[in-house]
Design a protein around this motif. Structure first.
Motif, PDB file in Angstrom:
ATOM      1  N   PRO A   1     -56.555  44.118  32.254  1.00 17.09           N
ATOM      2  CA  PRO A   1     -55.124  43.899  32.533  1.00 17.09           C
ATOM      3  C   PRO A   1     -54.392  43.302  31.331  1.00 17.09           C
ATOM      4  N   MET A   2     -53.075  43.321  31.419  1.00 12.64           N
ATOM      5  CA  MET A   2     -52.235  42.942  30.280  1.00 12.64           C
ATOM      6  C   MET A   2     -52.550  41.543  29.763  1.00 12.64           C
ATOM      7  N   SER A   3     -52.825  40.614  30.680  1.00 14.03           N
ATOM      8  CA  SER A   3     -53.093  39.231  30.251  1.00 14.03           C
ATOM      9  C   SER A   3     -54.268  39.184  29.272  1.00 14.03           C
ATOM     10  N   ARG A   4     -55.225  40.075  29.473  1.00 16.25           N
ATOM     11  CA  ARG A   4     -56.390  40.078  28.596  1.00 16.25           C
ATOM     12  C   ARG A   4     -56.011  40.522  27.180  1.00 16.25           C
ATOM     13  N   TRP A   5     -55.083  41.494  27.131  1.00 10.40           N
ATOM     14  CA  TRP A   5     -54.659  41.963  25.796  1.00 10.40           C
ATOM     15  C   TRP A   5     -53.950  40.865  25.034  1.00 10.40           C
ATOM     16  N   HIS A   6     -53.122  40.095  25.715  1.00 12.84           N
ATOM     17  CA  HIS A   6     -52.475  38.959  25.040  1.00 12.84           C
ATOM     18  C   HIS A   6     -53.534  38.018  24.476  1.00 12.84           C
ATOM     19  N   ARG A   7     -54.534  37.711  25.313  1.00 12.90           N
ATOM     20  CA  ARG A   7     -55.558  36.744  24.919  1.00 12.90           C
ATOM     21  C   ARG A   7     -56.395  37.263  23.748  1.00 12.90           C
ATOM     22  N   PHE A   8     -56.644  38.572  23.711  1.00 12.69           N
ATOM     23  CA  PHE A   8     -57.402  39.138  22.589  1.00 12.69           C
ATOM     24  C   PHE A   8     -56.767  38.753  21.249  1.00 12.69           C
ATOM     25  N   PHE A   9     -55.433  38.824  21.207  1.00 12.12           N
ATOM     26  CA  PHE A   9     -54.759  38.485  19.943  1.00 12.12           C
ATOM     27  C   PHE A   9     -55.067  37.051  19.514  1.00 12.12           C
ATOM     28  N   SER A  10     -55.049  36.122  20.470  1.00 15.59           N
ATOM     29  CA  SER A  10     -55.270  34.725  20.059  1.00 15.59           C
ATOM     30  C   SER A  10     -56.732  34.489  19.704  1.00 15.59           C
ATOM     31  N   ILE A  11     -57.643  35.190  20.345  1.00 14.59           N
ATOM     32  CA  ILE A  11     -59.063  35.061  19.965  1.00 14.59           C
ATOM     33  C   ILE A  11     -59.258  35.491  18.513  1.00 14.59           C
ATOM     34  N   ILE A  12     -58.592  36.566  18.127  1.00 16.23           N
ATOM     35  CA  ILE A  12     -58.705  36.992  16.724  1.00 16.23           C
ATOM     36  C   ILE A  12     -58.139  35.915  15.808  1.00 16.23           C
TER      37      ILE A  12
ATOM     38  N   ASP B   1     -45.460  45.051  23.806  1.00 16.29           N
ATOM     39  CA  ASP B   1     -44.250  44.464  23.223  1.00 16.29           C
ATOM     40  C   ASP B   1     -44.557  44.014  21.792  1.00 16.29           C
ATOM     41  N   HIS B   2     -44.288  44.934  20.873  1.00 18.37           N
ATOM     42  CA  HIS B   2     -44.627  44.653  19.468  1.00 18.37           C
ATOM     43  C   HIS B   2     -43.794  43.525  18.876  1.00 18.37           C
ATOM     44  N   ARG B   3     -42.800  43.051  19.615  1.00 16.05           N
ATOM     45  CA  ARG B   3     -42.010  41.924  19.085  1.00 16.05           C
ATOM     46  C   ARG B   3     -42.747  40.605  19.205  1.00 16.05           C
ATOM     47  N   LYS B   4     -43.830  40.580  19.986  1.00 15.42           N
ATOM     48  CA  LYS B   4     -44.535  39.312  20.156  1.00 15.42           C
ATOM     49  C   LYS B   4     -45.013  38.815  18.793  1.00 15.42           C
ATOM     50  N   PRO B   5     -44.990  37.474  18.591  1.00  9.91           N
ATOM     51  CA  PRO B   5     -45.210  36.953  17.226  1.00  9.91           C
ATOM     52  C   PRO B   5     -46.608  37.226  16.697  1.00  9.91           C
ATOM     53  N   TRP B   6     -47.568  37.438  17.575  1.00  7.71           N
ATOM     54  CA  TRP B   6     -48.932  37.664  17.095  1.00  7.71           C
ATOM     55  C   TRP B   6     -49.200  39.113  16.686  1.00  7.71           C
ATOM     56  N   VAL B   7     -48.212  39.984  16.854  1.00  8.31           N
ATOM     57  CA  VAL B   7     -48.360  41.379  16.420  1.00  8.31           C
ATOM     58  C   VAL B   7     -47.777  41.498  15.007  1.00  8.31           C
ATOM     59  N   ALA B   8     -48.608  41.925  14.063  1.00  5.93           N
ATOM     60  CA  ALA B   8     -48.143  41.989  12.673  1.00  5.93           C
ATOM     61  C   ALA B   8     -47.226  43.180  12.438  1.00  5.93           C
ATOM     62  N   HIS B   9     -47.589  44.311  13.019  1.00 10.13           N
ATOM     63  CA  HIS B   9     -46.819  45.533  12.808  1.00 10.13           C
ATOM     64  C   HIS B   9     -46.915  46.382  14.061  1.00 10.13           C
ATOM     65  N   ALA B  10     -45.935  47.255  14.238  1.00  9.69           N
ATOM     66  CA  ALA B  10     -45.925  48.121  15.413  1.00  9.69           C
ATOM     67  C   ALA B  10     -46.746  49.370  15.119  1.00  9.69           C
ATOM     68  N   SER B  11     -47.809  49.529  15.870  1.00 12.40           N
ATOM     69  CA  SER B  11     -48.620  50.750  15.790  1.00 12.40           C
ATOM     70  C   SER B  11     -48.028  51.732  16.789  1.00 12.40           C
ATOM     71  N   ILE B  12     -47.545  52.855  16.281  1.00 12.74           N
ATOM     72  CA  ILE B  12     -46.813  53.813  17.119  1.00 12.74           C
ATOM     73  C   ILE B  12     -47.651  55.077  17.270  1.00 12.74           C
ATOM     74  N   GLN B  13     -47.569  55.691  18.432  1.00 12.96           N
ATOM     75  CA  GLN B  13     -48.057  57.056  18.585  1.00 12.96           C
ATOM     76  C   GLN B  13     -46.907  57.898  19.096  1.00 12.96           C
ATOM     77  N   HIS B  14     -46.222  58.591  18.184  1.00 13.66           N
ATOM     78  CA  HIS B  14     -45.140  59.472  18.627  1.00 13.66           C
ATOM     79  C   HIS B  14     -44.819  60.498  17.556  1.00 13.66           C
ATOM     80  N   PHE B  15     -44.489  61.687  18.016  1.00 14.96           N
ATOM     81  CA  PHE B  15     -44.251  62.785  17.076  1.00 14.96           C
ATOM     82  C   PHE B  15     -42.821  62.805  16.543  1.00 14.96           C
ATOM     83  N   GLN B  16     -41.924  62.060  17.181  1.00 14.06           N
ATOM     84  CA  GLN B  16     -40.521  62.181  16.851  1.00 14.06           C
ATOM     85  C   GLN B  16     -40.193  61.208  15.717  1.00 14.06           C
TER      86      GLN B  16
END
Lengths: 508, 508
Positions: free
Chosen positions: B256-267, B289-304
């Motif tokens: 679940p989403m909470s786990r993904w948030h926590r992964f960032f802080s473990i790193i 939400d790539h705006r969260k402070p622990w995300v360095a850059h937005a990894s995108i998957q999109h063709f447009q």
């Protein structure tokens, strides 16, 4: 007038009354016609056509006996009556177009109508010979809708004076908003009629910002009067569409938003045929709220045609992308794309359940660009749009629904894939897989014919069937993504882009 | 250990302690190293590497004398010390990459770093010879970042068993989350080091849903333990990036989403080098939400890719479009685009101030697809990406700012146009105007060199200057739209698509 006057359904019955009215009848004199069939009454505004002549025009939607009685504060124009008989529609006449099936269009008689638009903004303002050339070019069969402006156009590549000034010109070169040029309007509506004879809808652009004549800065009252006058004159032409503006957002400083709302209701007041109404924007972020109930369809200007399904979702109405950039080579980005790109955008838009617009902007030593002036078509997209139009019209029933909206048929958004009844199209755009399965029937395919359409070379070839050996759906953790897994068979593809897979139930 | 141990800056200092610990040290035993230089202390987690061996790895960022002291509840692992000397970085070593100038990257020594990514998800899980072939292929110079998974991959075209299982395999075929395979991790990190020697960043994908080994369904505790272990092992490799997932949204049902948030802080807890962190989604509407402070850059998957400037505005961070579809011919839409389209998307992304990713998915009788397995590059895009990379690296200073964000340089969004210092690029994509002026200098051009880059044929040709005769800006009612009017000159173009106009101040 006598009781034997006959007019065909959806043609124009015109009633004329003469009166010598003091002052300026354009400003001061109203005339209405009340058209009756049995207890049904339709009250239609008339207009002054110069030289003491007042007219009321009506496009009857029912056969049988009708009568008209005029109303006016001017005694000579009031209480005039006539009877007329409406006969069956002439061959090829299907009535005005309206919205049908939420995202699509049909003529009043139920015949499906899929707009294939082109754009010659100021073609009616060019020399007469060039207008004849435009009408000749339109016989190519690619287009059944024309975007065209009431006012002439002042813009790069468009500096020549109009054939007819639409209003009298004052010494400062500006139009006198109180003095319409009746000859100009007569010419304009005559050209609408000639388009109609070619089966082409006239998407009449009422206001635009490319202006050296000052109409952009008319007052609210002057705008409303002009609009009422225009509606009274041309609403009876069955092939009229109302495009409130080209790039209305570039006029918001002089025509505020409240005025645009009001324009829609003024049209509704004067147009008993309820022709489609839309409004075109410059920048997509300035779009008018197309969800408003008086907007028939969303007129879009944007090159990103894969967003068509998104716009359907946003607006819940037909999407007509009037400008996806034009085939040409001028410096402006909206006029320099390749024919290949424009043809691709047509297919993408149509195969996502929308409708598309064409224009040509090839540099010319005398600035004769189709997009503004008409004349000759010089590009490579028009004949390919005719090819697409033929394919769509061959199988049109209710209109195309994109895979995005078909339950269980999750599609990749870069495809143009849609279904209409028992016909499915999968336009592969820049994709060139060696085989294809997504969206194919789930049975063994015996009852279906599957063709590969080459959108550029305009060929249609029966597809070779292959086993649906590559799973399309992928099961992750607990989720299945990537499309329905259970296509019954696949087809082989030649490994090139811009193909479309068409699947149709075999006809008896 | 002795006081003369030397290690170069940004290389790895590894401290080993041996202890015979009962039970499962992976579960129960912690070791930390406290690295000191003067009063500066950095506490780094260590890890168990099997066979009684515990290790702490450290990548020093300053030259000079350092010491380390271990901490552990196990007496044999606690209070061990060593001294070492950090020498200047070796030739070509620039340190770990970090974000610089908001939307861009640089190495720790200030050298600009513009990622040109490729993707071989499971290359380290293929036979050894194929891995050697992958490294050989990477010498083509197109790429300086590789997306690669810790876990092997189960997916269409990916059914073969991995070279090393990452955890011990239980009788049911699933991984035992308590028993890491030390040899697998050693191999994985060795391949990270070999990429580093080629100047290639390793974008390590920590979790992914393409799973027949059961790691997708690990518990929170098992996930956190694995992540801590991985970080302790590889954070000292200067070329590591952390990609939390490929398509994290396809695992939300089991993680679940909470786990993904926590992964960032473990790193963050275990990585003193603060390598770039990102998280990759399947469907764009499920983006983290790539705006969260622990995300360095937005990894995108999109063709447009024309949306790149929008994503910059949305996130205010570097945009790395890791998947814009791959060059290939398989049935999946994400793997069937032409080389022309992929090269176009690279140029568009880069020239809108973002960074782009490559992959190849050509059908192969043994399912040897570069995108998952590495091996041979068979397509036509890689050499053209190398060409683009060379152009970008030649003039990179602060990173490219798209015209959308440059005051007064209103651009058409279908262009890829950007500026970095005194270099301007205008990538014309599907446009092929005969002349160009937008964004050119406003003086007479004497001090500028202007070239036409053919992005497909890889040629760079000095442009012929012409008069800026077509106004770019259009004055409507009260508004001016369509770009700055006052370019001082224009350039002639050969009337074909996919060209880029490059303007550079003449060098002395």
């Amino acid at each position: 007038m006598n009781a034997t006057t006959q007019v065909a359904k959806w043609d124009i019955f015109e009633f004329e009354a003469k009166a010598d009215v003091p002052g300026n009848p354009y400003l001061d004199t109203e005339i209405w016609g009340v058209f009756s069939q049995g207890n049904r009454q339709i009250r239609v505004p008339g207009f002054y056509d110069g030289d003491g002549s007042f007219k009321v025009r009506f496009s009857p939607d029912q056969t049988g006996n009708w009568s008209v009685t005029t109303q006016s504060d001017v005694a000579d124009l009031d209480g005039k009556t006539a009877n007329f008989t409406v006969t069956e529609a002439r061959e090829g006449v299907h009535g005005p177009v309206g919205v049908r099936n939420k995202f699509h269009f049909a003529y009043a008689d139920g015949t499906p109508y899929a707009p294939f638009t082109t754009t010659c903004y100021a073609w009616t303002h060019q020399p007469v010979e060039m207008q004849e050339q435009t009408l000749k070019s339109l016989e190519c069969g690619a287009f059944n809708k024309m975007r065209m402006c009431v006012f002439p156009k002042h813009y790069p590549y468009n500096q020549n004076d109009p054939l007819h000034d639409v209003y009298a010109v004052k010494p400062d070169g500006k139009y006198d908003p109180d003095q319409p040029n009746f000859e100009a309007f007569q010419h304009f509506e005559n050209q609408i009629a000639r388009l109609g004879a070619l089966g082409i809808e006239a998407d009449v652009i009422i206001f635009h910002p490319y202006d050296r004549w000052g109409h952009c800065r008319w007052t609210e009252e002057q705008d409303y009067r002009y609009l009422r006058y225009l509606v009274a004159r041309i609403a009876a032409y069955r092939n009229v569409w109302w495009s409130l503006a080209n790039e209305y957002d570039f006029m918001l400083d002089v025509k505020p938003m409240s005025r645009w709302h009001r324009f829609f209701s003024i049209i509704e007041e004067g147009d008993p045929s309820r022709h489609p109404k839309s409004i075109h924007q410059g920048y997509i972020e300035n779009s008018y709220d197309h969800r408003k109930p008086w907007v028939a369809h969303a007129s879009i200007q944007h090159f990103q045609t894969t967003d068509t399904a998104k716009w359907r979702a946003d607006y819940g109405k037909p999407i007509v992308n009037d400008e996806m950039h034009y085939e040409g080579d001028i410096v402006q980005c909206w006029g320099s794309i390749t024919a290949e790109t424009l043809v691709h955008r047509f297919w993408m838009t149509v195969m996502k359940g929308g409708y598309a617009g064409h224009g040509e902007t090839y540099s010319h030593p005398q600035d004769l660009l189709w997009w503004a002036k008409g004349g000759e078509l010089r590009g490579q997209s028009a004949e390919r749009i005719a090819f697409l139009r033929g394919i769509v019209e061959e199988d049109a029933t209710n209109g195309l629904t994109p895979f995005e909206e078909i339950d269980g048929l999750q599609a990749w958004p870069s495809l143009g894939a849609a279904r209409d009844g028992d016909v499915t199209y999968i336009y592969l755009a820049e994709h060139r897989p060696l085989t294809w399965t997504l969206g194919l029937p789930q049975d063994d395919g015996t009852n279906w014919e599957v063709d590969i359409i080459d959108t550029w070379n305009m060929t249609i070839t029966p597809a070779k069937r292959v086993e649906a050996h590559v799973p399309v759906a992928i099961k992750h953790a607990e989720k299945t993504v990537g499309g329905k897994a259970d296509a019954g068979f696949g087809v082989e593809l030649p490994g090139k882009p811009n193909l479309c897979v068409r699947v149709r139930r075999k006809r008896a």
